[in-house]
Design a protein around this motif. Structure first.
Motif, mmCIF file in Angstrom:
data_model
loop_
_atom_site.group_PDB
_atom_site.id
_atom_site.type_symbol
_atom_site.label_atom_id
_atom_site.label_comp_id
_atom_site.label_asym_id
_atom_site.label_seq_id
_atom_site.Cartn_x
_atom_site.Cartn_y
_atom_site.Cartn_z
ATOM 1 N N LEU A 167 0.817 -1.214 0.000
ATOM 2 C CA LEU A 167 0.000 0.000 0.000
ATOM 3 C C LEU A 167 0.852 1.266 0.000
ATOM 4 C CD1 LEU A 167 -2.938 -1.015 2.385
ATOM 5 C CD2 LEU A 167 -2.966 -0.840 -0.115
ATOM 6 N N SER A 198 -1.424 4.465 -0.583
ATOM 7 C CA SER A 198 -2.697 4.318 0.132
ATOM 8 C C SER A 198 -2.532 3.557 1.448
ATOM 9 C CB SER A 198 -3.743 3.643 -0.767
ATOM 10 O OG SER A 198 -3.301 2.379 -1.183
ATOM 11 N N ASN A 235 -5.081 3.667 4.492
ATOM 12 C CA ASN A 235 -6.275 2.826 4.630
ATOM 13 C C ASN A 235 -6.079 1.728 5.672
ATOM 14 O OD1 ASN A 235 -7.672 4.304 2.714
ATOM 15 N ND2 ASN A 235 -7.012 3.000 1.040
ATOM 16 N N VAL A 250 -8.063 9.549 5.079
ATOM 17 C CA VAL A 250 -8.647 8.436 4.319
ATOM 18 C C VAL A 250 -9.794 8.966 3.476
ATOM 19 C CG1 VAL A 250 -7.968 6.566 5.882
ATOM 20 C CG2 VAL A 250 -10.114 7.782 6.292
ATOM 21 N N ASN A 251 -10.072 8.243 2.413
ATOM 22 C CA ASN A 251 -11.104 8.654 1.467
ATOM 23 C C ASN A 251 -12.424 7.976 1.831
ATOM 24 O OD1 ASN A 251 -12.457 9.625 -0.748
ATOM 25 N ND2 ASN A 251 -11.516 8.199 -2.185
ATOM 26 N N SER A 284 -7.544 -2.708 -3.498
ATOM 27 C CA SER A 284 -6.122 -2.957 -3.222
ATOM 28 C C SER A 284 -5.782 -4.430 -3.041
ATOM 29 C CB SER A 284 -5.695 -2.212 -1.959
ATOM 30 O OG SER A 284 -6.068 -0.877 -2.015
#
Length: 181
Positions: free
Chosen positions: A59, A64, A67, A106-107, A142
């Motif tokens: 990641l 990312s 996450n 975070v999204n 992911s």
């Protein structure tokens, strides 16, 4: 007393306790471990410290990592009992991952964002909805790429080589016992 001991010895062992001649679990009864277990589900991957380490490395390369860090922080938060510690951890999670100024934001869906005012009265599941969103993001995005990544494949090959080497040593030990008796 003697009859209890005999009855304990005569009871059948469950399959999970069946061992080979070296005292190791029988190969037909062994449960999946390592990379084999990771491929069965993201949950299994996240239960294994080495799996988490490898997934985090992947990641990072995908920019990312936040996450999995958020997911792990939420898991830790859910296990807390002390109210003061929960308040501190809730604030840390909020400022690190959820606030508009978060360093590792975070999204998550905008309407799901927590309001900072609820941090004063934390409860173990207060981040659950957001954690579930991030888990699903990792699971359906992911995770499948991770299983095809060089990081995963390299780790899997190393694990298989180690396993093959270990099996060869076990066979050699058995053969030496046969020929040395």
């Amino acid at each position: 007393m003697f009859t209890r001991a005999v009855s304990r010895l005569s009871r059948k062992r469950p399959p999970s306790e069946i061992n080979d001649s070296d005292g190791n679990p029988s190969s037909s009864q062994q449960t999946l471990k390592g990379t084999s277990k990771w491929t069965t589900s993201l949950e299994n991957l996240l239960e294994d410290p080495e799996g988490v380490k490898q997934f985090r490395e992947f990641l990072k390369k995908e920019f990312s990592e936040e996450n999995v860090l958020f997911w792990l922080a939420c898991e830790e938060f859910k296990k807390m009992q002390d109210k003061k510690q929960m308040q501190e951890k809730a604030k840390e999670i909020y400022t690190t991952f959820l606030s508009s100024k978060a360093s590792c934001q975070v999204n998550v869906e905008g309407q799901s964002r927590l309001n900072e005012t609820i941090l004063g009265e934390p409860h173990p599941l207060m981040f659950q909805k957001l954690q579930d969103q991030i888990f699903n993001l990792m699971k359906y995005d992911s995770y499948s790429r991770f299983l095809k990544s060089d990081i995963f494949l390299k780790h899997k090959r190393a694990e298989e080589q180690e396993e093959n080497s270990s099996e060869a040593q076990t066979v050699a030990k058995r053969a030496s016992r046969i020929y040395n008796t």
